[in-house]
Design a protein around this motif. Structure first.
Motif, PDB file in Angstrom:
ATOM      1  N   PHE A 198       0.837  -1.202   0.000  1.00 42.78           N
ATOM      2  CA  PHE A 198       0.000   0.000   0.000  1.00 42.78           C
ATOM      3  C   PHE A 198       0.875   1.256   0.000  1.00 42.78           C
ATOM      4  N   VAL A 199       1.879   1.295   0.872  1.00 44.04           N
ATOM      5  CA  VAL A 199       2.756   2.459   0.977  1.00 44.04           C
ATOM      6  C   VAL A 199       3.579   2.622  -0.296  1.00 44.04           C
ATOM      7  N   ARG A 200       3.931   1.494  -0.902  1.00 39.99           N
ATOM      8  CA  ARG A 200       4.778   1.542  -2.097  1.00 39.99           C
ATOM      9  C   ARG A 200       4.082   2.240  -3.265  1.00 39.99           C
ATOM     10  N   MET A 201       2.773   2.345  -3.244  1.00 41.21           N
ATOM     11  CA  MET A 201       2.088   3.077  -4.318  1.00 41.21           C
ATOM     12  C   MET A 201       2.582   4.514  -4.413  1.00 41.21           C
ATOM     13  N   ASP A 202       3.003   5.091  -3.272  1.00 40.38           N
ATOM     14  CA  ASP A 202       3.664   6.395  -3.276  1.00 40.38           C
ATOM     15  C   ASP A 202       2.821   7.468  -3.959  1.00 40.38           C
ATOM     16  N   VAL A 203       1.517   7.462  -3.682  1.00 36.31           N
ATOM     17  CA  VAL A 203       0.649   8.447  -4.325  1.00 36.31           C
ATOM     18  C   VAL A 203       0.525   9.725  -3.499  1.00 36.31           C
ATOM     19  N   GLU A 204       1.008   9.703  -2.275  1.00 35.83           N
ATOM     20  CA  GLU A 204       1.037  10.889  -1.425  1.00 35.83           C
ATOM     21  C   GLU A 204       2.439  11.042  -0.867  1.00 35.83           C
ATOM     22  N   ARG A 205       2.757  12.232  -0.334  1.00 39.91           N
ATOM     23  CA  ARG A 205       4.087  12.409   0.239  1.00 39.91           C
ATOM     24  C   ARG A 205       4.268  11.454   1.411  1.00 39.91           C
ATOM     25  N   SER A 206       5.529  11.115   1.687  1.00 37.57           N
ATOM     26  CA  SER A 206       5.848  10.008   2.594  1.00 37.57           C
ATOM     27  C   SER A 206       5.272  10.215   3.994  1.00 37.57           C
ATOM     28  N   GLN A 207       5.206  11.458   4.468  1.00 40.47           N
ATOM     29  CA  GLN A 207       4.678  11.708   5.808  1.00 40.47           C
ATOM     30  C   GLN A 207       3.213  11.291   5.898  1.00 40.47           C
ATOM     31  N   MET A 209       1.565   9.141   3.800  1.00 39.62           N
ATOM     32  CA  MET A 209       1.461   7.698   3.636  1.00 39.62           C
ATOM     33  C   MET A 209       1.883   6.987   4.915  1.00 39.62           C
ATOM     34  N   GLY A 210       2.899   7.523   5.577  1.00 35.70           N
ATOM     35  CA  GLY A 210       3.339   6.932   6.848  1.00 35.70           C
ATOM     36  C   GLY A 210       2.267   7.013   7.918  1.00 35.70           C
ATOM     37  N   GLY A 211       1.529   8.121   7.939  1.00 40.40           N
ATOM     38  CA  GLY A 211       0.440   8.246   8.898  1.00 40.40           C
ATOM     39  C   GLY A 211      -0.666   7.234   8.640  1.00 40.40           C
ATOM     40  N   LEU A 212      -0.989   7.022   7.371  1.00 39.99           N
ATOM     41  CA  LEU A 212      -1.976   6.003   7.033  1.00 39.99           C
ATOM     42  C   LEU A 212      -1.483   4.622   7.449  1.00 39.99           C
ATOM     43  N   ALA A 213      -0.206   4.343   7.187  1.00 36.16           N
ATOM     44  CA  ALA A 213       0.356   3.039   7.551  1.00 36.16           C
ATOM     45  C   ALA A 213       0.290   2.810   9.056  1.00 36.16           C
ATOM     46  N   SER A 214       0.591   3.828   9.845  1.00 37.07           N
ATOM     47  CA  SER A 214       0.529   3.695  11.304  1.00 37.07           C
ATOM     48  C   SER A 214      -0.877   3.364  11.770  1.00 37.07           C
ATOM     49  N   ALA A 215      -1.865   4.003  11.155  1.00 31.80           N
ATOM     50  CA  ALA A 215      -3.253   3.715  11.511  1.00 31.80           C
ATOM     51  C   ALA A 215      -3.624   2.287  11.137  1.00 31.80           C
ATOM     52  N   LEU A 216      -3.158   1.810   9.992  1.00 28.19           N
ATOM     53  CA  LEU A 216      -3.473   0.449   9.556  1.00 28.19           C
ATOM     54  C   LEU A 216      -2.829  -0.595  10.478  1.00 28.19           C
ATOM     55  N   ARG A 217      -1.651  -0.275  10.990  1.00 29.57           N
ATOM     56  CA  ARG A 217      -0.980  -1.209  11.916  1.00 29.57           C
ATOM     57  C   ARG A 217      -1.780  -1.389  13.204  1.00 29.57           C
ATOM     58  N   LYS A 218      -2.472  -0.331  13.646  1.00 31.87           N
ATOM     59  CA  LYS A 218      -3.281  -0.444  14.863  1.00 31.87           C
ATOM     60  C   LYS A 218      -4.335  -1.523  14.740  1.00 31.87           C
ATOM     61  N   ALA A 219      -4.789  -1.766  13.510  1.00 31.70           N
ATOM     62  CA  ALA A 219      -5.834  -2.756  13.274  1.00 31.70           C
ATOM     63  C   ALA A 219      -5.278  -4.159  13.065  1.00 31.70           C
ATOM     64  N   GLY A 220      -3.948  -4.282  13.112  1.00 30.26           N
ATOM     65  CA  GLY A 220      -3.328  -5.601  12.987  1.00 30.26           C
ATOM     66  C   GLY A 220      -3.159  -6.104  11.578  1.00 30.26           C
ATOM     67  N   LEU A 221      -3.229  -5.229  10.580  1.00 24.87           N
ATOM     68  CA  LEU A 221      -3.048  -5.664   9.202  1.00 24.87           C
ATOM     69  C   LEU A 221      -1.591  -6.088   8.975  1.00 24.87           C
ATOM     70  N   PRO A 222      -1.352  -7.038   8.071  1.00 24.43           N
ATOM     71  CA  PRO A 222       0.006  -7.554   7.871  1.00 24.43           C
ATOM     72  C   PRO A 222       0.924  -6.512   7.234  1.00 24.43           C
TER      73      PRO A 222
END
Length: 223
Positions: A198-207, A209-222
């Motif tokens: 998901f992050v590798r799509m790089d469609v938004e600036r890294s900060q 995308m990183g915030g989205l990734a942190s939220a997804l980790r809270k839900a236990g996604l791989p």
């Protein structure tokens, strides 16, 4: 079929636009294979030959936004598409996405709201809801992000990015049980889905995308 159309007419701007979009989808969500960067060549052709074709302009412009991040060129193409056809819900929806990527959030919201008004049952309206969901995620009205993500999944139940948006929206509201339930639905739709892809799509600036990734980790996604 698009290849055959372009064999018959190499200057068919709309076919170049849809070919660009097809390759873009396959590149970003099909493994990032180098051959799928043909999307850029077709996007260039759509913009070069489709100066009076709103669909070619909005598709070529959108693909440049997601692949090359040339937002100025993309917005110029979409603005021309809307000047040619101000009633195009597709152009408004894709413009909403590009302005979201560009972080011109007021314009993104404005165009996103117009698309469903112009064509309430349009199956492409999920672009508008995704733009509204991500603008809400990036500007912190997370309950709005939940609402727009849900609306988007109703329009396109198989679009995994909207399901991921719903997971992140719930997680940022600390509604972790709901986030985990939404994560389960995402993995049912896309069993091999991973945060890193998901992050590798790089469609938004890294900060962002990183915030989205942190939220997804809270839900236990791989990862």
């Amino acid at each position: 079929m698009l290849s055959e159309a372009l064999r018959l007419d190499p200057n068919y701007a709309c076919a170049h636009g849809y070919a660009a979009w097809g390759y873009e989808r396959r590149f970003l969500r099909g493994g990032f294979h180098p051959e799928d960067t043909a999307s850029i060549r077709h996007a260039d052709a759509a913009l070069a030959t489709g100066g009076d074709d709103p669909q070619a302009l909005c598709l070529g412009g959108f693909v440049h936004a997601t692949i090359t991040h040339d937002y100025e060129r993309s917005i110029n193409a979409l603005d021309r598409a809307l000047m040619l056809d101000g009633n195009s819900s597709l152009a408004h929806g894709l413009s909403a996405m590009v302005h979201m990527f560009n972080e011109t959030h007021d314009q993104s919201r404005d165009h996103a709201f117009k698309a469903p008004r112009l064509s309430p049952l349009d199956p492409m309206n999920y672009h508008s809801y995704l733009a509204l969901a991500w603008v809400s995620l990036f500007t912190a009205p997370f309950e709005d992000a939940v609402r727009y993500s849900v609306l988007g999944t109703q329009v396109n139940p198989g679009f995994r990015i909207l399901h991921a948006s719903l997971v992140a929206s719930y997680a940022n509201r600390d509604r972790l049980e709901a986030a985990r339930t939404a994560a389960g639905r995402l993995l049912e739709i896309a069993p091999g889905w991973m945060i890193s892809e998901f992050v590798r799509m790089d469609v938004e600036r890294s900060q962002l995308m990183g915030g989205l990734a942190s939220a997804l980790r809270k839900a236990g996604l791989p990862e």
